[in-house]
Each structure stands twice: as C-alpha cells, then as structure tokens.
Enzyme design. Structure first.
Site, PDB file in Angstrom:
ATOM      1  CG  ASP A   1      -1.917   1.114   1.159  1.00 39.98           C
ATOM      2  OD1 ASP A   1      -1.515   2.263   0.879  1.00 39.98           O
ATOM      3  OD2 ASP A   1      -3.117   0.853   1.343  1.00 39.98           O
ATOM      4  CG  HIS A   2       1.455   4.053  -3.294  1.00 40.34           C
ATOM      5  ND1 HIS A   2       0.351   3.559  -3.932  1.00 40.34           N
ATOM      6  CD2 HIS A   2       1.329   5.392  -3.334  1.00 40.34           C
ATOM      7  CE1 HIS A   2      -0.411   4.550  -4.328  1.00 40.34           C
ATOM      8  NE2 HIS A   2       0.163   5.676  -3.983  1.00 40.34           N
TER       9      HIS A   2
ATOM     10  CG  HIS B   1      -4.473   3.991  -0.843  1.00 43.55           C
ATOM     11  ND1 HIS B   1      -3.428   3.113  -0.844  1.00 43.55           N
ATOM     12  CD2 HIS B   1      -4.863   4.101  -2.132  1.00 43.55           C
ATOM     13  CE1 HIS B   1      -3.177   2.717  -2.085  1.00 43.55           C
ATOM     14  NE2 HIS B   1      -4.048   3.293  -2.876  1.00 43.55           N
TER      15      HIS B   1
HETATM   16  P1  NAP Z   1       0.330  -2.577 -17.182  1.00 43.57           P
HETATM   17  O1  NAP Z   1       1.054  -1.373 -17.645  1.00 43.57           O
HETATM   18  O2  NAP Z   1      -0.897  -2.998 -17.889  1.00 43.57           O
HETATM   19  O3  NAP Z   1       1.368  -3.783 -17.200  1.00 43.57           O
HETATM   20  C1  NAP Z   1       0.969  -5.101 -17.046  1.00 43.57           C
HETATM   21  C2  NAP Z   1       2.171  -5.999 -17.133  1.00 43.57           C
HETATM   22  O4  NAP Z   1       1.699  -7.346 -17.043  1.00 43.57           O
HETATM   23  C3  NAP Z   1       2.940  -5.872 -18.438  1.00 43.57           C
HETATM   24  O5  NAP Z   1       4.321  -5.928 -18.154  1.00 43.57           O
HETATM   25  C4  NAP Z   1       2.510  -7.115 -19.208  1.00 43.57           C
HETATM   26  O6  NAP Z   1       3.546  -7.566 -20.010  1.00 43.57           O
HETATM   27  C5  NAP Z   1       2.277  -8.106 -18.085  1.00 43.57           C
HETATM   28  N1  NAP Z   1       1.347  -9.160 -18.485  1.00 43.57           N
HETATM   29  C6  NAP Z   1       0.044  -9.033 -18.786  1.00 43.57           C
HETATM   30  N2  NAP Z   1      -0.481 -10.232 -19.116  1.00 43.57           N
HETATM   31  C7  NAP Z   1       0.532 -11.118 -19.012  1.00 43.57           C
HETATM   32  C8  NAP Z   1       0.624 -12.514 -19.225  1.00 43.57           C
HETATM   33  N3  NAP Z   1      -0.431 -13.245 -19.594  1.00 43.57           N
HETATM   34  N4  NAP Z   1       1.812 -13.094 -19.033  1.00 43.57           N
HETATM   35  C9  NAP Z   1       2.886 -12.382 -18.656  1.00 43.57           C
HETATM   36  N5  NAP Z   1       2.863 -11.066 -18.418  1.00 43.57           N
HETATM   37  C10 NAP Z   1       1.694 -10.431 -18.611  1.00 43.57           C
HETATM   38  O7  NAP Z   1      -0.065  -2.472 -15.642  1.00 43.57           O
HETATM   39  P2  NAP Z   1       0.625  -1.569 -14.509  1.00 43.57           P
HETATM   40  O8  NAP Z   1       0.020  -0.214 -14.544  1.00 43.57           O
HETATM   41  O9  NAP Z   1       2.086  -1.685 -14.612  1.00 43.57           O
HETATM   42  O10 NAP Z   1       0.074  -2.250 -13.176  1.00 43.57           O
HETATM   43  C11 NAP Z   1       0.622  -3.422 -12.642  1.00 43.57           C
HETATM   44  C12 NAP Z   1       0.035  -3.661 -11.268  1.00 43.57           C
HETATM   45  O11 NAP Z   1       0.366  -2.562 -10.413  1.00 43.57           O
HETATM   46  C13 NAP Z   1      -1.479  -3.773 -11.229  1.00 43.57           C
HETATM   47  O12 NAP Z   1      -1.838  -4.692 -10.230  1.00 43.57           O
HETATM   48  C14 NAP Z   1      -1.918  -2.370 -10.836  1.00 43.57           C
HETATM   49  O13 NAP Z   1      -3.170  -2.380 -10.202  1.00 43.57           O
HETATM   50  C15 NAP Z   1      -0.812  -1.996  -9.867  1.00 43.57           C
HETATM   51  N6  NAP Z   1      -0.596  -0.577  -9.707  1.00 43.57           N
HETATM   52  C16 NAP Z   1      -0.208   0.205 -10.764  1.00 43.57           C
HETATM   53  C17 NAP Z   1       0.051   1.557 -10.566  1.00 43.57           C
HETATM   54  C18 NAP Z   1       0.550   2.436 -11.697  1.00 43.57           C
HETATM   55  O14 NAP Z   1       0.876   3.603 -11.444  1.00 43.57           O
HETATM   56  N7  NAP Z   1       0.657   1.972 -12.909  1.00 43.57           N
HETATM   57  C19 NAP Z   1      -0.094   2.137  -9.306  1.00 43.57           C
HETATM   58  C20 NAP Z   1      -0.480   1.315  -8.240  1.00 43.57           C
HETATM   59  C21 NAP Z   1      -0.719  -0.030  -8.451  1.00 43.57           C
HETATM   60  P3  NAP Z   1       3.393  -7.753 -21.609  1.00 43.57           P
HETATM   61  O15 NAP Z   1       2.513  -6.672 -22.067  1.00 43.57           O
HETATM   62  O16 NAP Z   1       4.813  -7.675 -22.103  1.00 43.57           O
HETATM   63  O17 NAP Z   1       2.806  -9.100 -21.725  1.00 43.57           O
END
Ligand code: NAP
Length: 511
Positions: A179-180, A242
């Site tokens: 939980d950042h 949060h």
């Molecule tokens: P994202 O940009 O959609 O990235 C998703 C990642 O998952 C990509 O690296 C994708 O890789 C990989 N992926 C998806 N399907 C896959 C599969 N079948 N096999 C292997 N890899 C797979 O999402 P994100 O924003 O980074 O978020 C990631 C997590 O962090 C989520 O749980 C989100 O709720 C949480 N989060 C994100 C943020 C933020 O600021 N972004 C903030 C707080 C929490 P490929 O596309 O190369 O397959």
C-alpha cells in the site's frame, strides 16, 4: 542485506517503468541494493536483455528523482538486469525461468534468496503464485518473498479466495502487500513522532484529541483508468485500502519498546475496534458523490458521466466522506473523518489532528484549537499549529506554526522505502492479511448500501471540495474540515441543495 534475485513479473508495464526502476536506481546510488544484485524481468513482449536494459535506462532518465549519473554508473546498474519472455499461463516458461534463475545465482555466487514482485493485473496473482510453487521456483535453500500490488480482491469473498491461494505458495510472513501510502516518508514518521517526543505520546494517549481528519483529494479525473475505475469507485480504489491504512497508522499507539511486528498487530487491533456500520443507517455517516462538470484552476472539466469510457448512466462513486469511530479506550468518542475523491479543487493528502480547544476563553480567537498537520502530498511536512498572543499585551491571538520537519528535498520515494524493506525482510509498512480482511469486512455494508442505492449519490461540481453534505458530517459535531478554502465553501452552499435537513451550516472563522 543478503544478496538476492528480484524476479519481476510485469517488467514491461507502466508501474515498473514509472516507479520500480527509478526506485531501484536511487537505491543503487544510495547503496541500498544487495551486492551483487540481480533482477530478472518478465513479460510477453519479445524483448532481449539489451532492449530491456535500454528501457530501464530510459525510465530512469524520465522518472528518477535524481539526474542520471555518469554512463559508467548507469552501466553498472543496468548490467544487473536480465529479461525473459514468460506467459503467465504457460507452465514450461516457469521451468525455463527456474533454470535461468539458478544459472544466474551460480554465476554471481549468491544464495537462492528470491523476491517475486508481481507488478501485473490482479487476475494474474493467483496463477503466478501457484506456478511459483508448482515449478520449484519457490523451493530453494534461501528465503523467498512475494511482493504484491493492489488491488487485493474486489470484495471480502474474492480477497479471502486470493489469500487462500497465495497461502498455498507463501506463508503470511513471506507476503508483502504494497500500500504505497505506507511507504510515504511522513507516514513512516508518524511512529517516531510519538516515540521521540514524549509530549506527543502523552497527547495521543491522554484523550486530548477532539477529532482526526484524513483527506486524500485529487484534482484529476479518471484519466486512462476509466474502465477499471467505473467498476470500483472511490470506495474500493482509495477508501478500503489507503484511507483505512492511514486511519490505522494514525490511531495506533505503538509502545516505546515495540520491535518489528508489534505495530502491525496493533494496527489490526484498531481495525477490530472500528465501530461497524449498518447498511440501513449508514447514510448519516457515509457521504458518496459523483462529479458533474465544473472548472478547476480556470480550466473546464467535464462531468464524470461524460468522460470517455464511463457509462453515461453510471452510478459509480467518485467521492466518499465518512465518520468513523474507534470503540476502544484510547479513542472512544473521538470521531475520525475521512474523505477522498476525484476532480476536487486541489490535490492534497493530509492528516489533521485537532486537539481539544482551550478550556478558558483567551481573547477573540479563543476557539481556535491547536492542530498537528501532516502534509503527505503535494508537499511533505509536519507542523504544529498553536495560538500565541500577538506582540505586546494584545488580547488577540494569532496562529503560529511550529515546523516539526519538512521532508528534505529529494528524499527517498515510497517505492524506495518499500522495496528496501522487502529486501531486508521488514514487513512493518506492508498490509497484513488481518488488516486487509477486516478492512473488506468493514466496508461490506457500504458496498451493499451503494449497490442497493441505500445511500444517495450526491452530485458535486468539479473544482469544489465535494458535496456539501460532507461538510455537514463534521458540522453536526461542531467541527469543520481544516484548510478548505473559505470562499469555496460559501460558493458551494449556493450551488448544492443536497444538504441534510436539520444540520445548520456554519463555517468557523479560523481559516
Ligand atoms: P500494465 O502497464 O498494464 O502492465 C501489465 C504488465 O503485465 C505488463 O508488463 C505485461 O507484459 C504483463 N502481463 C500481462 N499479461 C501477461 C501474461 N499473460 N503473461 C505475462 N505477463 C503479462 O499495468 P501496470 O500499470 O504496470 O500495473 C501493474 C500492477 O500494479 C497492477 O496490479 C496495478 O493495479 C498496480 N498498480 C499500478 C500503478 C501504476 O501507477 N501503474 C499504481 C499502483 C498499483 P506484456 O505486455 O509484455 O505481456
């Protein structure tokens, strides 16, 4: 810190790019990474080690809080990064991953300590955990840890299911639920504030607090997350995790001799003591809102229902305010007011502890209470606001601010603190399962009331502080939200006609 390998699922994703690589880079510069350090990034994209390293370098240049160092330093950092194509659903990919992890461990001569970081969508958490167990990746001579991003379930049942699955592969003490907000430096200093300043500790335990206000206001709308946000709303996106974590951190009384883990068990006790709400009666305690069009800092902002990707008849909440009570000896009778929402007048995350007012009138401003103000964002500071007689023998009092420490410029960001803790095996600032489960349990009647429209969805104009009913929540108890702009409050009174009957509107003069 023992050497370890970070195995990063979602290495090609947005979070890795924006937060994880810059955090690792700054940890590297601060000497906070294990030596030698090894990271294996995973994703479906057909990247090579070289293209992965180039992407990491780019993300550092774009998002690091520090200017990139000289090319040699950058090279020695990104040289630790390897990439492997892995599809979460393909069993043989995990077998190959295990071979690569073991090969790297042998090459570097490091123990089989493995930190699995799941920076992927929540639907992938369970299959990955099971594959880690099934493939043997989780069986090694060293330690193993799982770092998991939010959301942890979308309701009580799904959270329990997820936890059950994860616990087939990892013990509770091996799971680090991020939980950042808990990584924010000011939040991490709450504990030391109580412990290092006996005066504060006494105020905290001696019933000197009139109320606590926790605000997490955003001026942005749903941005690119419309599809996700329209299903979760402020209650699941912010409040269940949060906001309740900030409440626990503020309410917890950590004994001076506490060691690692005591703070966590105390947080669970806070959640256990949180007075439950009833679905039928919570409308007096929970305000939900949705923004309509308005103006923020001079710019037009569309209403929620007109945002791209949002259902035109959406009944989703973009604002929540609530009054919570903790039924234990420390806090009985002290209201905690929480609010969070989107498209509000300004971005501000803060905790205000309002102390009991002066018992004797002391001049015109005798009713201005003392405040402890913790600003978490956009600025970071802790101040104590007291009232002092104006110069000479004046009868008037004026507020003075005692600066208890701003966060130094360029201080470590939340993700640096959290990844460092996970590598060291310190779970203090991560959400324990008990807290997560109790939080979901506590919000369940609210979710039910929202689903059944037991609580009205109040409109508020973008660029305000939310529905006026959120003010009335405090005014009914003789309080008001601190630091809202007075003019805005008057404007809003004219704009909104959703105020509850019988609650008189009165803003106080001490802004
Ligand atoms: P994202 O940009 O959609 O990235 C998703 C990642 O998952 C990509 O690296 C994708 O890789 C990989 N992926 C998806 N399907 C896959 C599969 N079948 N096999 C292997 N890899 C797979 O999402 P994100 O924003 O980074 O978020 C990631 C997590 O962090 C989520 O749980 C989100 O709720 C949480 N989060 C994100 C943020 C933020 O600021 N972004 C903030 C707080 C929490 P490929 O596309 O190369 O397959």
């Amino acid at each position: 810190m023992e050497p370890a390998t970070i195995i990063l699922f979602g290495a090609t994703g947005d979070l890795a790019k924006r937060k994880i690589y810059p955090a690792l880079y700054n940890m590297f510069l601060d000497g906070k990474l294990p030596q030698p350090f090894s990271l294996i990034g995973l994703g479906r994209r057909e990247w090579t080690d070289e293209s992965f390293q180039a992407n990491v370098e780019k993300s550092i240049k774009l998002f690091s809080r520090r200017e990139p160092a000289d090319p040699d330093t950058i090279m020695s950092f990104i040289g630790a990064f390897r990439y492997r194509v892995l599809d979460v659903g393909r069993e043989e990919d995990y077998r190959k991953l295990l071979e690569q992890v073991e090969k790297r461990e042998r090459e570097l001569g490091i123990p089989q300590n493995r930190l699995f970081y799941l920076s992927v969508g929540p639907e992938l958490f369970e299959p990955i955990a099971l594959q880690i167990r099934g493939s043997g990746l989780g069986t090694s001579n060293g330690w193993k840890r799982l770092v998991i991003e939010k959301p942890f379930g979308h309701d009580l049942e799904s959270a329990r299911r997820l936890n059950q699955t994860l616990s087939q592969a990892f013990a509770e003490q091996e799971i680090y639920r991020i939980d950042h907000y808990l990584g924010k430096p000011i939040v991490q200093r709450l504990e030391s504030l109580q412990q290092a300043h006996p005066a504060f500790y006494e105020l905290w335990v001696d019933r000197q607090i009139a109320n606590v206000q926790i605000t997490a206001n955003e001026s942005v709308g749903v941005e690119e997350r419309a599809g996700y946000y329209d299903h979760v709303g402020a209650i699941k996106d912010m409040f269940q995790n949060h906001m309740l974590q900030l409440l626990m951190m503020t309410a917890v009384h950590i004994p001076k001799d506490s060691g690692n883990g005591k703070g966590r068990s105390k947080k669970t006790k806070v959640m256990e003591a949180l007075e439950p709400l009833q679905k039928e009666t919570l409308r007096n305690r929970v305000i939900r809102g949705q923004y309509t069009e308005g103006v923020i800092k001079g710019d037009f902002a569309a209403g929620y229902k007109s945002e791209p990707g949002i259902a035109p008849n959406s009944m989703n909440d973009t604002f929540i305010a609530a009054k919570l009570q903790i039924a234990n000896d420390d806090w009985r009778g002290v209201p905690f007011y929480l609010r969070t929402g989107k498209r509000l007048k300004e971005k501000s995350t803060r905790i205000v502890v309002e102390f009991q007012g002066a018992s004797e009138p002391v001049g015109e401003e005798s009713h201005s209470p003392n405040l402890l103000v913790l600003e978490l964002s956009p600025k970071e500071s802790i101040t104590l606001q007291l009232h002092s007689r104006k110069q000479g023998r004046s009868e008037t009092f004026q507020p003075i601010e005692l600066d208890l420490g701003a966060n130094p410029m360029n201080a470590p960001e939340a993700y640096e603190n959290l990844i460092w803790d996970a590598l060291r095996g310190d779970a203090t600032f991560f959400a324990h399962w008990n807290e997560v489960e109790l939080s979901w349990q506590w919000v369940t009647p609210i979710l039910e009331a929202f689903a059944e429209n037991e609580a009205p969805l109040l409109p508020y104009a973008a660029g305000t502080y939310g529905p006026a009913a959120a003010d009335a929540l405090l005014e009914a108890d003789g309080f008001h939200w601190w630091f809202d702009d007075k003019l805005d409050r008057e404007d809003r009174q004219d704009q909104n006609s959703d105020r509850k009957e019988g609650i008189r509107y009165a803003y106080h003069t001490n802004h």
